[in-house]
Design a protein around this motif. Structure first.
Motif, PDB file in Angstrom:
ATOM      1  N   TRP A 155       0.994  -1.154  -0.021  1.00  0.00           N
ATOM      2  CA  TRP A 155      -0.105  -0.089   0.155  1.00  0.00           C
ATOM      3  C   TRP A 155       0.746   1.194   0.114  1.00  0.00           C
ATOM      4  CZ3 TRP A 155      -4.737  -0.432  -0.898  1.00  0.00           C
ATOM      5  CH2 TRP A 155      -5.610   0.676  -1.118  1.00  0.00           C
ATOM      6  N   THR A 203       3.328   0.608   3.328  1.00  0.00           N
ATOM      7  CA  THR A 203       3.098  -0.396   4.224  1.00  0.00           C
ATOM      8  C   THR A 203       3.443  -1.921   3.587  1.00  0.00           C
ATOM      9  OG1 THR A 203       0.920   0.502   5.164  1.00  0.00           O
ATOM     10  CG2 THR A 203       1.271  -2.087   5.351  1.00  0.00           C
ATOM     11  N   GLU A 260       4.111  -5.940   3.674  1.00  0.00           N
ATOM     12  CA  GLU A 260       3.993  -7.148   4.091  1.00  0.00           C
ATOM     13  C   GLU A 260       5.193  -8.012   4.234  1.00  0.00           C
ATOM     14  OE1 GLU A 260       0.536 -10.417   3.096  1.00  0.00           O
ATOM     15  OE2 GLU A 260       2.097 -10.314   1.614  1.00  0.00           O
ATOM     16  N   PHE A 284       3.240  -6.788   9.565  1.00  0.00           N
ATOM     17  CA  PHE A 284       3.281  -5.605   8.604  1.00  0.00           C
ATOM     18  C   PHE A 284       4.104  -4.710   9.172  1.00  0.00           C
ATOM     19  CE2 PHE A 284      -0.081  -8.188   7.395  1.00  0.00           C
ATOM     20  CZ  PHE A 284      -0.507  -8.205   5.957  1.00  0.00           C
ATOM     21  N   LYS A 293       4.616  -0.470   8.798  1.00  0.00           N
ATOM     22  CA  LYS A 293       4.335   0.756   8.312  1.00  0.00           C
ATOM     23  C   LYS A 293       5.645   1.710   8.306  1.00  0.00           C
ATOM     24  CE  LYS A 293       0.008   2.363   8.622  1.00  0.00           C
ATOM     25  NZ  LYS A 293      -1.089   2.800   8.874  1.00  0.00           N
ATOM     26  N   TRP A 294       5.702   2.305   6.936  1.00  0.00           N
ATOM     27  CA  TRP A 294       6.921   3.472   6.927  1.00  0.00           C
ATOM     28  C   TRP A 294       6.438   4.636   6.810  1.00  0.00           C
ATOM     29  CZ3 TRP A 294      11.752   4.021   8.156  1.00  0.00           C
ATOM     30  CH2 TRP A 294      12.511   5.110   7.315  1.00  0.00           C
ATOM     31  N   TRP A 298       9.058   4.067  11.871  1.00  0.00           N
ATOM     32  CA  TRP A 298       8.116   2.834  11.351  1.00  0.00           C
ATOM     33  C   TRP A 298       7.588   2.119  12.455  1.00  0.00           C
ATOM     34  CZ3 TRP A 298      10.235  -0.933  14.680  1.00  0.00           C
ATOM     35  CH2 TRP A 298      11.276  -0.457  15.080  1.00  0.00           C
ATOM     36  N   ASN A 312      -9.490  -0.647   4.273  1.00  0.00           N
ATOM     37  CA  ASN A 312      -9.284  -0.550   5.766  1.00  0.00           C
ATOM     38  C   ASN A 312     -10.217  -1.481   6.619  1.00  0.00           C
ATOM     39  OD1 ASN A 312      -7.309   1.245   5.421  1.00  0.00           O
ATOM     40  ND2 ASN A 312      -8.305   2.995   5.825  1.00  0.00           N
ATOM     41  N   ASP A 355      -5.300   0.653   9.847  1.00  0.00           N
ATOM     42  CA  ASP A 355      -5.267   2.235   9.616  1.00  0.00           C
ATOM     43  C   ASP A 355      -6.238   3.180  10.480  1.00  0.00           C
ATOM     44  OD1 ASP A 355      -3.436   1.683   7.697  1.00  0.00           O
ATOM     45  OD2 ASP A 355      -4.394   2.072   6.047  1.00  0.00           O
TER      46      ASP A 355
END
Length: 248
Positions: free
Chosen positions: A30, A38, A40, A50, A52-53, A92, A179, A193
């Protein structure tokens, strides 16, 4: 309106994400409109995490999402935070995977029947979230006043005054179809999210979630969404909260 979605091409993987992944397979799933990604991370045993950045300067606040996930996790199926950190390139957050797949996955895009199944699943999942999360215990707000103040939106922007509150709930804050996680039968398995989660009129979520059915599945699904949620259309509140969404 810029819509988030899977990256058109595999993006560079930040060093912090590579370190988190170890030997896991990394796949970007994503890309949001602010440049957040995002990933995986899939292990040899097929278990998933997962990551997230949020790159420096993106304006994304993963810290805000972290505390909301930790609070909501006591009441609902949301990602469990495993670790959180920052470096000179960005922030992150690593979370455990949940069962199910995004309501926007290929399985739910394969036919009009599958799209309808997903739309109803998203609506029922949102209603379940609204009915489950305790308003009185929630420390976060997503009220109109707070949103306008946070974004420094003038009352002259055409989104104020707000209509009277219908029902206060703990809103998701970004209840667009992608989401919500669903099983193969369209039953909700979790929500992701949640960086804007907070108390607000339920129409702040409903208006945008119903609207997202058109972005994600095409026209003609809004009525089915509202019926599955269990609410009659409210054109005034839907119009207002969509204008507010666009303004903030």
């Amino acid at each position: 309106m810029e819509i988030a979605g899977p990256p058109a091409a595999p993006p560079p993987v930040p060093a912090a994400i590579r370190a988190l992944a170890g030997d896991d397979r990394i796949r970007a799933v994503w890309l949001n409109s602010l440049g957040g990604l995002t990933f995986e991370l899939t292990a040899a045993d097929s278990s998933r995490r997962f990551a997230k950045w949020a790159p420096v300067g993106s304006g994304l606040d993963l810290g805000a999402e972290r505390v909301r996930l930790e609070w909501a996790g006591a009441f609902a199926a949301v990602p469990r935070v495993l670790s959180f950190g920052s470096d000179t390139d960005g922030d992150w957050m690593l979370t455990a995977g949940l069962p199910g797949a995004s309501a926007m996955s290929a399985s739910f895009q394969s036919s009009s029947e599958r799209k309808l199944l997903a739309v109803r699943g998203v609506a029922r999942g949102l209603r379940m979230l609204h009915d489950t999360l305790p308003v009185d215990a929630c420390p976060f707000s997503w009220s109109v006043a707070d949103r306008l103040t946070a974004e420094q939106i003038s009352v002259d922007a055409g989104v104020d005054p707000a209509p009277p509150v219908d029902r206060l709930v703990v809103c998701h804050g970004d209840a667009c179809a992608p989401n919500t996680l669903l099983d193969a039968n369209g039953v909700v398995t979790g929500h992701v999210d949640l960086g804007s989660l907070g108390v607000a009129d339920r129409w702040a979520d409903i208006a945008v979630s119903a609207w997202s059915t058109e972005w994600n599945y095409g026209p003609g699904y809004e009525t089915a969404f509202l019926e599955a949620y269990g609410i009659a259309p409210d054109s005034e509140r839907m119009r207002y909260y969509r204008a507010l969404w666009n303004a903030t």
